[in-house]
Write a protein that holds these residues in place. Structure first.
Motif, PDB file in Angstrom:
ATOM      1  N   LEU A 122      46.803  66.966  19.679  1.00 19.89           N
ATOM      2  CA  LEU A 122      45.426  66.304  19.415  1.00 19.89           C
ATOM      3  C   LEU A 122      45.293  66.049  17.764  1.00 19.89           C
ATOM      4  O   LEU A 122      45.404  65.160  17.166  1.00 19.89           O
ATOM      5  CB  LEU A 122      44.399  67.167  19.936  1.00 19.89           C
ATOM      6  N   MET A 123      45.395  67.484  17.112  1.00 20.64           N
ATOM      7  CA  MET A 123      45.483  67.197  15.468  1.00 20.64           C
ATOM      8  C   MET A 123      46.727  66.588  14.734  1.00 20.64           C
ATOM      9  O   MET A 123      46.264  65.620  14.786  1.00 20.64           O
ATOM     10  CB  MET A 123      45.345  68.930  15.030  1.00 20.64           C
ATOM     11  N   ASP A 124      47.954  67.083  15.443  1.00 20.91           N
ATOM     12  CA  ASP A 124      49.066  66.529  15.379  1.00 20.91           C
ATOM     13  C   ASP A 124      49.036  64.186  15.693  1.00 20.91           C
ATOM     14  O   ASP A 124      49.160  64.021  14.463  1.00 20.91           O
ATOM     15  CB  ASP A 124      50.423  67.084  15.827  1.00 20.91           C
ATOM     16  N   GLN A 125      47.942  64.447  16.874  1.00 18.55           N
ATOM     17  CA  GLN A 125      48.150  62.825  16.755  1.00 18.55           C
ATOM     18  C   GLN A 125      46.901  62.029  16.008  1.00 18.55           C
ATOM     19  O   GLN A 125      46.683  61.078  16.089  1.00 18.55           O
ATOM     20  CB  GLN A 125      48.186  62.848  17.835  1.00 18.55           C
ATOM     21  N   LYS A 126      45.936  62.970  15.158  1.00 17.51           N
ATOM     22  CA  LYS A 126      44.932  62.670  14.489  1.00 17.51           C
ATOM     23  C   LYS A 126      44.010  61.760  15.473  1.00 17.51           C
ATOM     24  O   LYS A 126      43.138  61.649  15.038  1.00 17.51           O
ATOM     25  CB  LYS A 126      45.006  61.070  13.419  1.00 17.51           C
ATOM     26  N   LYS A 127      43.727  62.909  16.833  1.00 17.84           N
ATOM     27  CA  LYS A 127      43.012  62.407  17.569  1.00 17.84           C
ATOM     28  C   LYS A 127      41.492  63.736  17.302  1.00 17.84           C
ATOM     29  O   LYS A 127      40.315  63.247  17.914  1.00 17.84           O
ATOM     30  CB  LYS A 127      43.458  63.007  18.899  1.00 17.84           C
ATOM     31  N   ILE A 128      41.764  64.578  16.407  1.00 17.47           N
ATOM     32  CA  ILE A 128      40.543  65.461  16.191  1.00 17.47           C
ATOM     33  C   ILE A 128      41.260  66.569  15.385  1.00 17.47           C
ATOM     34  O   ILE A 128      42.747  66.306  14.958  1.00 17.47           O
ATOM     35  CB  ILE A 128      40.135  66.840  17.278  1.00 17.47           C
ATOM     36  N   PRO A 129      39.523  66.641  14.400  1.00 20.76           N
ATOM     37  CA  PRO A 129      39.998  66.813  13.050  1.00 20.76           C
ATOM     38  C   PRO A 129      40.764  68.653  13.027  1.00 20.76           C
ATOM     39  O   PRO A 129      40.531  68.901  14.069  1.00 20.76           O
ATOM     40  CB  PRO A 129      38.441  66.796  12.518  1.00 20.76           C
ATOM     41  N   LYS A 130      41.623  68.918  11.720  1.00 24.05           N
ATOM     42  CA  LYS A 130      42.620  70.335  11.862  1.00 24.05           C
ATOM     43  C   LYS A 130      41.272  71.250  11.667  1.00 24.05           C
ATOM     44  O   LYS A 130      41.662  71.922  12.247  1.00 24.05           O
ATOM     45  CB  LYS A 130      43.025  69.927  10.411  1.00 24.05           C
ATOM     46  N   GLU A 131      39.817  70.528  11.163  1.00 25.68           N
ATOM     47  CA  GLU A 131      38.882  71.566  11.506  1.00 25.68           C
ATOM     48  C   GLU A 131      38.720  72.413  12.877  1.00 25.68           C
ATOM     49  O   GLU A 131      38.712  73.123  12.740  1.00 25.68           O
ATOM     50  CB  GLU A 131      37.712  71.471  10.519  1.00 25.68           C
ATOM     51  N   LEU A 132      39.180  71.464  13.947  1.00 24.12           N
ATOM     52  CA  LEU A 132      38.931  72.479  14.751  1.00 24.12           C
ATOM     53  C   LEU A 132      39.466  73.137  15.879  1.00 24.12           C
ATOM     54  O   LEU A 132      39.560  73.887  16.385  1.00 24.12           O
ATOM     55  CB  LEU A 132      38.840  70.603  16.220  1.00 24.12           C
ATOM     56  N   GLY A 133      40.847  72.845  15.439  1.00 22.49           N
ATOM     57  CA  GLY A 133      41.719  73.606  15.861  1.00 22.49           C
ATOM     58  C   GLY A 133      42.314  75.419  15.264  1.00 22.49           C
ATOM     59  O   GLY A 133      42.522  75.687  15.584  1.00 22.49           O
TER      60      GLY A 133
END
Length: 133
Positions: A122-133
Motif C-alpha cells: 500500500l505504501m508503494d502504491q501511495k495508498k497510505i503514507p510511509k509513516e504508517l508502515g
C-alpha cells in the motif's frame, strides 16, 4: 479456513539462538485469545531485545510456564483445527514458533497473512503514507 492472529516477543532476532519469551494468539471468529509467557531453563537474550520489548526477565520467569506445558495449552486452545497464521511480520514469529514450539505448527495452514507485506504494498502504491508502515 479460520484466521489465527499471533504475536511473539523474543530475546533477539535468531530463532535458533534466542529465547521465545511470549506468545499471543487470537481467533477472531470465536473472539478467543491466549497469551503465555514461556519459561526456559536458561534464557538466551540480548539486552537490546529486552529493551525493545520491555521485558524484565525476573518478572517474566516468575509468571512463565515451561515449554511443554505451553505447547499443551496452545494445542488445547487450537482444538486440532487448521488456521491461517496472521500477523505483522508473521514470518519472524513463525520461525520462533517452528523452532521452539514445533508441535504447534501442525495446526497451521501453509498460507499466511502478513500485514507488513500488505502495508509495504500500500505504501508503494501511495495508498497510505510511509509513516504508517
Amino acid at each position: 479456513m479460520r484466521q489465527l492472529w499471533l504475536d511473539t516477543e523474543t530475546g533477539g532476532l535468531s530463532a535458533k539462538e534466542n529465547s521465545l519469551l511470549t506468545i499471543g494468539l487470537f481467533i477472531p471468529d470465536q473472539n478467543r485469545s491466549l497469551e503465555l509467557k514461556i519459561k526456559h531453563e536458561s534464557y538466551h537474550v540480548s539486552p537490546v531485545a529486552l529493551k525493545v520489548n520491555n521485558i524484565d526477565l525476573e518478572d517474566h520467569d516468575r509468571d512463565a510456564i515451561p515449554v511443554r506445558e505451553a505447547t499443551l495449552m496452545i494445542k488445547d486452545f487450537l482444538k486440532n483445527e487448521k488456521y491461517i497464521p496472521c500477523g505483522h511480520n508473521v514470518d519472524f514469529d513463525l520461525r520462533f514458533i517452528q523452532e521452539q514450539l514445533p508441535y504447534v505448527t501442525e495446526n497451521f495452514h501453509y498460507g499466511k497473512i502478513c500485514t507488513k507485506i500488505i502495508a509495504q504494498f500500500l505504501m508503494d502504491q501511495k495508498k497510505i503514507p510511509k509513516e504508517l508502515g
